[in-house]
Write a protein that holds these residues in place. Structure first.
Motif, PDB file in Angstrom:
ATOM      1  N   ALA A   1      -0.451  -3.218   2.610  1.00 32.90           N
ATOM      2  CA  ALA A   1      -0.865  -2.189   1.653  1.00 32.90           C
ATOM      3  C   ALA A   1      -1.232  -0.901   2.389  1.00 32.90           C
ATOM      4  CB  ALA A   1      -2.038  -2.690   0.823  1.00 32.90           C
ATOM      5  N   GLU A   2      -1.809  -1.027   3.575  1.00 30.72           N
ATOM      6  CA  GLU A   2      -2.177   0.156   4.353  1.00 30.72           C
ATOM      7  C   GLU A   2      -0.947   0.948   4.793  1.00 30.72           C
ATOM      8  OE1 GLU A   2      -4.521  -1.369   7.540  1.00 30.72           O
ATOM      9  OE2 GLU A   2      -6.285  -1.631   6.292  1.00 30.72           O
ATOM     10  N   ASP A   3       0.147   0.254   5.112  1.00 29.96           N
ATOM     11  CA  ASP A   3       1.384   0.931   5.506  1.00 29.96           C
ATOM     12  C   ASP A   3       1.952   1.772   4.365  1.00 29.96           C
ATOM     13  OD1 ASP A   3       1.281  -0.297   8.024  1.00 29.96           O
ATOM     14  OD2 ASP A   3       2.436  -2.019   7.313  1.00 29.96           O
ATOM     15  N   TRP A   4       1.805   1.281   3.147  1.00 30.25           N
ATOM     16  CA  TRP A   4       2.361   1.964   1.981  1.00 30.25           C
ATOM     17  C   TRP A   4       1.403   2.980   1.380  1.00 30.25           C
ATOM     18  CZ3 TRP A   4       7.264   1.985   0.662  1.00 30.25           C
ATOM     19  CH2 TRP A   4       8.079   0.951   1.104  1.00 30.25           C
ATOM     20  N   ALA A   5       0.132   2.961   1.771  1.00 29.31           N
ATOM     21  CA  ALA A   5      -0.891   3.819   1.163  1.00 29.31           C
ATOM     22  C   ALA A   5      -0.525   5.304   1.137  1.00 29.31           C
ATOM     23  CB  ALA A   5      -2.232   3.603   1.850  1.00 29.31           C
ATOM     24  N   PRO A   6       0.074   5.884   2.191  1.00 29.15           N
ATOM     25  CA  PRO A   6       0.398   7.318   2.120  1.00 29.15           C
ATOM     26  C   PRO A   6       1.383   7.678   1.005  1.00 29.15           C
ATOM     27  CG  PRO A   6       0.552   6.530   4.385  1.00 29.15           C
ATOM     28  CD  PRO A   6       0.367   5.330   3.505  1.00 29.15           C
ATOM     29  N   TYR A   7       2.100   6.706   0.484  1.00 34.09           N
ATOM     30  CA  TYR A   7       3.102   6.954  -0.541  1.00 34.09           C
ATOM     31  C   TYR A   7       2.618   6.542  -1.936  1.00 34.09           C
ATOM     32  CZ  TYR A   7       5.596   7.014   3.825  1.00 34.09           C
ATOM     33  OH  TYR A   7       5.963   7.270   5.110  1.00 34.09           O
ATOM     34  N   GLY A   8       1.377   6.047  -2.028  1.00 35.07           N
ATOM     35  CA  GLY A   8       0.850   5.558  -3.290  1.00 35.07           C
ATOM     36  C   GLY A   8       0.586   6.650  -4.302  1.00 35.07           C
ATOM     37  N   ILE A   9       0.763   6.297  -5.576  1.00 35.44           N
ATOM     38  CA  ILE A   9       0.493   7.197  -6.693  1.00 35.44           C
ATOM     39  C   ILE A   9      -0.538   6.509  -7.575  1.00 35.44           C
ATOM     40  CG2 ILE A   9       1.457   8.316  -8.735  1.00 35.44           C
ATOM     41  CD1 ILE A   9       4.177   8.311  -7.299  1.00 35.44           C
ATOM     42  N   GLY A  10      -1.607   7.216  -7.890  1.00 32.42           N
ATOM     43  CA  GLY A  10      -2.651   6.655  -8.736  1.00 32.42           C
ATOM     44  C   GLY A  10      -3.757   6.050  -7.895  1.00 32.42           C
ATOM     45  N   GLU A  11      -4.523   5.160  -8.507  1.00 31.91           N
ATOM     46  CA  GLU A  11      -5.649   4.514  -7.844  1.00 31.91           C
ATOM     47  C   GLU A  11      -5.254   3.108  -7.392  1.00 31.91           C
ATOM     48  OE1 GLU A  11      -8.672   5.850  -7.121  1.00 31.91           O
ATOM     49  OE2 GLU A  11      -7.806   7.723  -7.852  1.00 31.91           O
ATOM     50  N   PRO A  12      -5.606   2.722  -6.156  1.00 38.17           N
ATOM     51  CA  PRO A  12      -5.258   1.372  -5.690  1.00 38.17           C
ATOM     52  C   PRO A  12      -6.114   0.310  -6.369  1.00 38.17           C
ATOM     53  CG  PRO A  12      -6.598   2.504  -4.053  1.00 38.17           C
ATOM     54  CD  PRO A  12      -6.320   3.489  -5.141  1.00 38.17           C
ATOM     55  N   ASP A  13      -5.568  -0.912  -6.432  1.00 42.25           N
ATOM     56  CA  ASP A  13      -6.334  -2.027  -6.972  1.00 42.25           C
ATOM     57  C   ASP A  13      -7.269  -2.570  -5.891  1.00 42.25           C
ATOM     58  OD1 ASP A  13      -4.758  -3.569  -5.262  1.00 42.25           O
ATOM     59  OD2 ASP A  13      -3.567  -4.460  -6.867  1.00 42.25           O
ATOM     60  N   ALA A  14      -7.925  -3.677  -6.160  1.00 41.17           N
ATOM     61  CA  ALA A  14      -8.894  -4.250  -5.225  1.00 41.17           C
ATOM     62  C   ALA A  14      -8.247  -4.658  -3.903  1.00 41.17           C
ATOM     63  CB  ALA A  14      -9.577  -5.456  -5.865  1.00 41.17           C
ATOM     64  N   ASP A  15      -6.945  -4.981  -3.925  1.00 43.17           N
ATOM     65  CA  ASP A  15      -6.247  -5.384  -2.703  1.00 43.17           C
ATOM     66  C   ASP A  15      -5.624  -4.204  -1.967  1.00 43.17           C
ATOM     67  OD1 ASP A  15      -6.804  -8.101  -3.102  1.00 43.17           O
ATOM     68  OD2 ASP A  15      -5.084  -8.298  -4.447  1.00 43.17           O
ATOM     69  N   GLY A  16      -5.739  -3.006  -2.530  1.00 39.06           N
ATOM     70  CA  GLY A  16      -5.204  -1.824  -1.868  1.00 39.06           C
ATOM     71  C   GLY A  16      -3.815  -1.411  -2.312  1.00 39.06           C
ATOM     72  N   TRP A  17      -3.239  -2.098  -3.307  1.00 40.93           N
ATOM     73  CA  TRP A  17      -1.897  -1.760  -3.790  1.00 40.93           C
ATOM     74  C   TRP A  17      -1.989  -0.762  -4.930  1.00 40.93           C
ATOM     75  CZ3 TRP A  17       1.983  -2.987  -0.811  1.00 40.93           C
ATOM     76  CH2 TRP A  17       1.861  -4.091   0.042  1.00 40.93           C
ATOM     77  N   PHE A  18      -1.078   0.210  -4.940  1.00 38.15           N
ATOM     78  CA  PHE A  18      -1.042   1.242  -5.962  1.00 38.15           C
ATOM     79  C   PHE A  18      -0.119   0.818  -7.098  1.00 38.15           C
ATOM     80  CE2 PHE A  18      -2.558   3.387  -2.268  1.00 38.15           C
ATOM     81  CZ  PHE A  18      -3.368   4.414  -2.721  1.00 38.15           C
ATOM     82  N   PRO A  19      -0.302   1.393  -8.306  1.00 42.68           N
ATOM     83  CA  PRO A  19       0.582   1.035  -9.414  1.00 42.68           C
ATOM     84  C   PRO A  19       2.011   1.552  -9.246  1.00 42.68           C
ATOM     85  CG  PRO A  19      -1.016   2.699 -10.109  1.00 42.68           C
ATOM     86  CD  PRO A  19      -1.381   2.280  -8.710  1.00 42.68           C
ATOM     87  N   ASP A  20       2.185   2.625  -8.450  1.00 42.22           N
ATOM     88  CA  ASP A  20       3.514   3.161  -8.218  1.00 42.22           C
ATOM     89  C   ASP A  20       3.535   3.847  -6.855  1.00 42.22           C
ATOM     90  OD1 ASP A  20       6.155   3.651  -8.754  1.00 42.22           O
ATOM     91  OD2 ASP A  20       5.799   5.327 -10.105  1.00 42.22           O
ATOM     92  N   TYR A  21       4.745   4.058  -6.319  1.00 34.63           N
ATOM     93  CA  TYR A  21       4.895   4.656  -4.990  1.00 34.63           C
ATOM     94  C   TYR A  21       5.998   5.704  -4.995  1.00 34.63           C
ATOM     95  CZ  TYR A  21       1.954   0.921  -3.244  1.00 34.63           C
ATOM     96  OH  TYR A  21       0.908   0.089  -3.010  1.00 34.63           O
TER      97      TYR A  21
END
Length: 106
Positions: free
Chosen positions: A3-23
């Motif tokens: 999830a940390e690798d993908w975080a710079p491309y995340g759109i919206g707010e991350p969930d408890a595990d760090g995943w975003f709803p869209d990228y």
């Protein structure tokens, strides 16, 4: 990837595990070389990369249901060890499936 690798491309707010709803799409210069992910099978080639599988995930889910009667979203399947499910997914590339047809380059 995490999830940390993908975080710079995340759109919206991350969930408890760090995943975003869209990228957002990953920039071209950060993508793996396409030729390294193509496996020759005669004159046609089948893209066996994980990126290709994820890009065609709806076909993975549909073909697993059709050929192996496996519902990937069933809690019993999600509780299974991943290597068996991974083997079924990659075996879809070895037989006449919609996934193989979508990933075959002529």
């Amino acid at each position: 990837m995490t999830a940390e690798d993908w975080a710079p491309y995340g759109i919206g707010e991350p969930d408890a595990d760090g995943w975003f709803p869209d990228y957002r799409p990953v920039p071209e210069e950060l993508r793996p070389a396409e030729s390294a992910a193509v496996t020759p099978t005669g004159k046609d080639t089948v893209d066996t990369s994980l990126v290709a599988l994820v890009s065609h995930w709806r076909l993975v889910v549909a073909d697993l249901a059709l050929h192996y009667h496996v519902d990937l979203y069933d809690p019993a399947v999600l509780a299974r060890p991943w290597p068996g499910v991974r083997t079924m997914i990659f075996s879809l590339l070895d037989s006449d499936t919609r996934l193989r047809a979508a990933l075959t380059r002529r």
